[in-house]
Design an enzyme around this catalytic site. Structure first.
Site, PDB file in Angstrom:
ATOM      1  N   THR A  64     -19.758 -25.938  23.478  1.00  0.00           N
ATOM      2  CA  THR A  64     -19.738 -24.801  24.278  1.00  0.00           C
ATOM      3  C   THR A  64     -19.409 -23.500  23.569  1.00  0.00           C
ATOM      4  O   THR A  64     -18.998 -23.366  22.326  1.00  0.00           O
ATOM      5  CB  THR A  64     -18.280 -25.083  25.241  1.00  0.00           C
ATOM      6  OG1 THR A  64     -17.947 -23.930  25.695  1.00  0.00           O
ATOM      7  CG2 THR A  64     -17.213 -25.487  24.450  1.00  0.00           C
ATOM      8  N   ASP A  65     -19.604 -22.489  24.002  1.00  0.00           N
ATOM      9  CA  ASP A  65     -19.407 -20.948  23.417  1.00  0.00           C
ATOM     10  C   ASP A  65     -17.828 -20.946  23.519  1.00  0.00           C
ATOM     11  O   ASP A  65     -17.449 -20.162  22.780  1.00  0.00           O
ATOM     12  CB  ASP A  65     -20.148 -19.857  24.235  1.00  0.00           C
ATOM     13  CG  ASP A  65     -19.772 -19.927  25.638  1.00  0.00           C
ATOM     14  OD1 ASP A  65     -19.133 -20.586  26.251  1.00  0.00           O
ATOM     15  OD2 ASP A  65     -20.227 -18.891  26.384  1.00  0.00           O
ATOM     16  N   GLU A  66     -16.944 -21.623  24.074  1.00  0.00           N
ATOM     17  CA  GLU A  66     -15.663 -21.246  24.448  1.00  0.00           C
ATOM     18  C   GLU A  66     -14.842 -21.541  22.892  1.00  0.00           C
ATOM     19  O   GLU A  66     -13.967 -21.119  22.578  1.00  0.00           O
ATOM     20  CB  GLU A  66     -14.987 -22.162  25.255  1.00  0.00           C
ATOM     21  CG  GLU A  66     -15.476 -21.817  26.544  1.00  0.00           C
ATOM     22  CD  GLU A  66     -14.486 -22.035  27.998  1.00  0.00           C
ATOM     23  OE1 GLU A  66     -13.331 -22.474  27.586  1.00  0.00           O
ATOM     24  OE2 GLU A  66     -15.041 -22.216  29.157  1.00  0.00           O
ATOM     25  N   TYR A  89      -8.712 -27.170  26.321  1.00  0.00           N
ATOM     26  CA  TYR A  89      -9.873 -27.432  26.547  1.00  0.00           C
ATOM     27  C   TYR A  89     -10.980 -27.027  24.957  1.00  0.00           C
ATOM     28  O   TYR A  89     -11.511 -28.101  24.459  1.00  0.00           O
ATOM     29  CB  TYR A  89     -10.703 -26.871  27.563  1.00  0.00           C
ATOM     30  CG  TYR A  89     -12.241 -27.112  27.521  1.00  0.00           C
ATOM     31  CD1 TYR A  89     -13.000 -28.418  27.364  1.00  0.00           C
ATOM     32  CD2 TYR A  89     -13.076 -25.776  27.633  1.00  0.00           C
ATOM     33  CE1 TYR A  89     -14.351 -28.421  27.397  1.00  0.00           C
ATOM     34  CE2 TYR A  89     -14.383 -25.989  27.450  1.00  0.00           C
ATOM     35  CZ  TYR A  89     -15.172 -27.036  27.537  1.00  0.00           C
ATOM     36  OH  TYR A  89     -16.378 -27.173  27.432  1.00  0.00           O
ATOM     37  N   LYS A  93     -12.765 -29.197  22.152  1.00  0.00           N
ATOM     38  CA  LYS A  93     -14.497 -29.063  21.821  1.00  0.00           C
ATOM     39  C   LYS A  93     -14.582 -28.701  20.508  1.00  0.00           C
ATOM     40  O   LYS A  93     -15.313 -29.018  19.740  1.00  0.00           O
ATOM     41  CB  LYS A  93     -14.966 -28.031  22.798  1.00  0.00           C
ATOM     42  CG  LYS A  93     -15.196 -28.753  24.206  1.00  0.00           C
ATOM     43  CD  LYS A  93     -15.979 -30.018  24.249  1.00  0.00           C
ATOM     44  CE  LYS A  93     -17.338 -29.856  24.172  1.00  0.00           C
ATOM     45  NZ  LYS A  93     -17.884 -31.163  24.035  1.00  0.00           N
TER      46      LYS A  93
HETATM   47  O1  DAU Z   1     -18.506 -21.087  28.667  1.00  0.00           O
HETATM   48  C1  DAU Z   1     -18.937 -22.395  28.716  1.00  0.00           C
HETATM   49  C2  DAU Z   1     -17.783 -23.173  29.757  1.00  0.00           C
HETATM   50  O2  DAU Z   1     -17.932 -22.672  31.063  1.00  0.00           O
HETATM   51  C3  DAU Z   1     -17.712 -24.484  29.392  1.00  0.00           C
HETATM   52  O3  DAU Z   1     -17.695 -25.150  28.046  1.00  0.00           O
HETATM   53  C4  DAU Z   1     -16.753 -25.342  30.317  1.00  0.00           C
HETATM   54  O4  DAU Z   1     -16.685 -26.737  30.404  1.00  0.00           O
HETATM   55  C5  DAU Z   1     -16.942 -24.626  31.797  1.00  0.00           C
HETATM   56  O5  DAU Z   1     -16.060 -25.165  32.496  1.00  0.00           O
HETATM   57  C6  DAU Z   1     -17.059 -23.303  31.917  1.00  0.00           C
HETATM   58  O6  DAU Z   1     -15.711 -22.581  31.586  1.00  0.00           O
HETATM   59  P1  DAU Z   1     -14.954 -21.407  32.434  1.00  0.00           P
HETATM   60  O7  DAU Z   1     -13.602 -21.460  32.365  1.00  0.00           O
HETATM   61  O8  DAU Z   1     -15.991 -20.261  32.052  1.00  0.00           O
HETATM   62  O9  DAU Z   1     -15.662 -21.915  33.976  1.00  0.00           O
HETATM   63  P2  DAU Z   1     -15.101 -21.815  35.497  1.00  0.00           P
HETATM   64  O10 DAU Z   1     -16.076 -22.278  36.281  1.00  0.00           O
HETATM   65  O11 DAU Z   1     -13.732 -22.541  35.354  1.00  0.00           O
HETATM   66  O12 DAU Z   1     -14.717 -20.171  35.510  1.00  0.00           O
HETATM   67  C7  DAU Z   1     -15.798 -19.208  35.293  1.00  0.00           C
HETATM   68  C8  DAU Z   1     -14.942 -17.948  35.434  1.00  0.00           C
HETATM   69  O13 DAU Z   1     -14.376 -17.693  36.959  1.00  0.00           O
HETATM   70  C9  DAU Z   1     -13.725 -17.652  34.565  1.00  0.00           C
HETATM   71  O14 DAU Z   1     -13.391 -16.388  34.222  1.00  0.00           O
HETATM   72  C10 DAU Z   1     -12.483 -18.038  35.527  1.00  0.00           C
HETATM   73  C11 DAU Z   1     -12.969 -17.878  36.964  1.00  0.00           C
HETATM   74  N1  DAU Z   1     -12.550 -18.460  38.025  1.00  0.00           N
HETATM   75  C12 DAU Z   1     -12.708 -19.709  37.976  1.00  0.00           C
HETATM   76  C13 DAU Z   1     -12.256 -20.472  38.926  1.00  0.00           C
HETATM   77  C14 DAU Z   1     -12.632 -22.099  39.272  1.00  0.00           C
HETATM   78  C15 DAU Z   1     -11.902 -17.776  39.263  1.00  0.00           C
HETATM   79  O15 DAU Z   1     -11.643 -16.421  39.276  1.00  0.00           O
HETATM   80  N2  DAU Z   1     -11.302 -18.416  40.141  1.00  0.00           N
HETATM   81  C16 DAU Z   1     -11.689 -19.796  40.364  1.00  0.00           C
HETATM   82  O16 DAU Z   1     -11.065 -20.631  41.317  1.00  0.00           O
END
Ligand code: DAU
Length: 285
Positions: A64-66, A89, A93
């Site tokens: 991941t880029d994280e 997380y 990774k």
């Molecule tokens: O960048 C790659 C990564 O992207 C992967 O390594 C991870 O496995 C994957 O889960 C994802 O991580 P994020 O934390 O960026 O993804 P997430 O979909 O959880 O959240 C995307 C953005 O949206 C983040 O800024 C948090 C925000 N968010 C997320 C959720 C679930 C909200 O505002 N509300 C929410 O309910």
């Protein structure tokens, strides 16, 4: 794993398996250490023992880029950006990436590694932003936006990601890392506006009723502000490029969730319900 390797004569591993959700890692880091760190070590070590000095094998690690941390308003993550993980997380990774590289340098295991930005598309578990928002809209539930909604992610359609991994497996150089990205940055709140429009069009519902569900909630602790990938190495060295525009990918994704309601109701039952309630509770939804 040893049995699988010998019984099936495995010669290529594409290691996609991981605990992948940042919020889950905040509520319970242990599973992330077990799966991402110990799990990767287990696969690497079985591969090393099964393959010996063979040069006609490959261990590809999907990451991941994280691992690179968080960007300011400008700049991009490249393959040489120093690691700076911020969540349990991303730390798990980063640890697995280091193990993969260590097995290359120490034991000569033929490896390649990819660090990808945010994925979206069919079959994505509805803990992630895009499927969560689509399904909550359809069920009339709140759309929880963390913090000020201005965090930026770089979105890549799942098939583009898979094609990139396929190119690396077939044409990548052993020991090398390749960044994969969408070159498609959006603030969460802007993305959500577009997703609301597309979901309304595809479901024949009123976008206004979806907009009324948008709810600002407590921010994610240590919420990385911006991710953006420079994937020029992958493009110039291996000739890969993204095929799906964001609008096209979002529309395909929304249609898939509308057409696969049975899958959605299965994955949203049982354990998932407990988890989502715990997550909402911690954010005051
Ligand atoms: O960048 C790659 C990564 O992207 C992967 O390594 C991870 O496995 C994957 O889960 C994802 O991580 P994020 O934390 O960026 O993804 P997430 O979909 O959880 O959240 C995307 C953005 O949206 C983040 O800024 C948090 C925000 N968010 C997320 C959720 C679930 C909200 O505002 N509300 C929410 O309910």
């Amino acid at each position: 794993m040893e049995k699988v390797f010998t019984e099936y004569g495995i010669d290529t591993v594409v290691h996609f398996a991981a605990e992948s959700h940042v919020d889950r890692s905040i509520l319970g880091p242990e599973a992330f250490i077990r799966t991402n760190v110990l799990g990767t070590y287990t696969l690497l070590d079985v591969a090393r023992k099964a393959w010996g000095n063979r040069g006609d094998v490959l261990f590809h690690h999907v990451s991941t880029d994280e691992v690179f941390g968080s960007l300011g308003d400008s700049g991009y993550f490249t393959e040489s950006t120093p690691y700076d993980p911020r969540s349990p997380y991303s730390a798990s990774k980063a640890s697995s990436d280091h193990l993969v590289k260590a097995y290359y340098h120490t034991y000569g295991l033929p490896i390649t590694l990819s660090n990808c930005s945010n994925n979206y598309g069919p079959y994505q578990f509805p803990e992630k932003l895009i499927p969560l928002m689509i399904l909550n809209m359809l069920e009339g539930k709140p759309l929880p936006v963390y913090g000020d909604g201005r965090n930026i992610r770089d979105w890549v359609y799942v098939e583009d990601h898979n094609e990139a991994v396929w190119s690396i497996m077939n044409k990548g150089r052993a020991g090398e890392t390749y960044n994969i990205g969408g070159e498609n940055e959006w603030e969460n709140i802007v993305l959500l506006d577009r997703l609301i429009e597309i979901t309304a069009e595809e479901s024949g519902k009123d976008p206004g009723s979806f907009k009324a569900l948008v709810t600002y909630v407590k921010d994610r602790p240590g919420h990385d502000r911006r991710y953006a990938i420079d994937c020029s190495k992958l493009k110039t060295e291996l000739g890969w490029k993204q095929r799906f525009s964001f609008d096209e990918g979002l529309r395909k994704t929304v249609r898939w969730y509308l057409d696969n309601q049975i899958w959605c109701s299965h994955v949203r039952s049982g354990e998932y319900r407990n988890w989502i309630e715990k997550n909402y509770e911690s954010r005051g939804v």
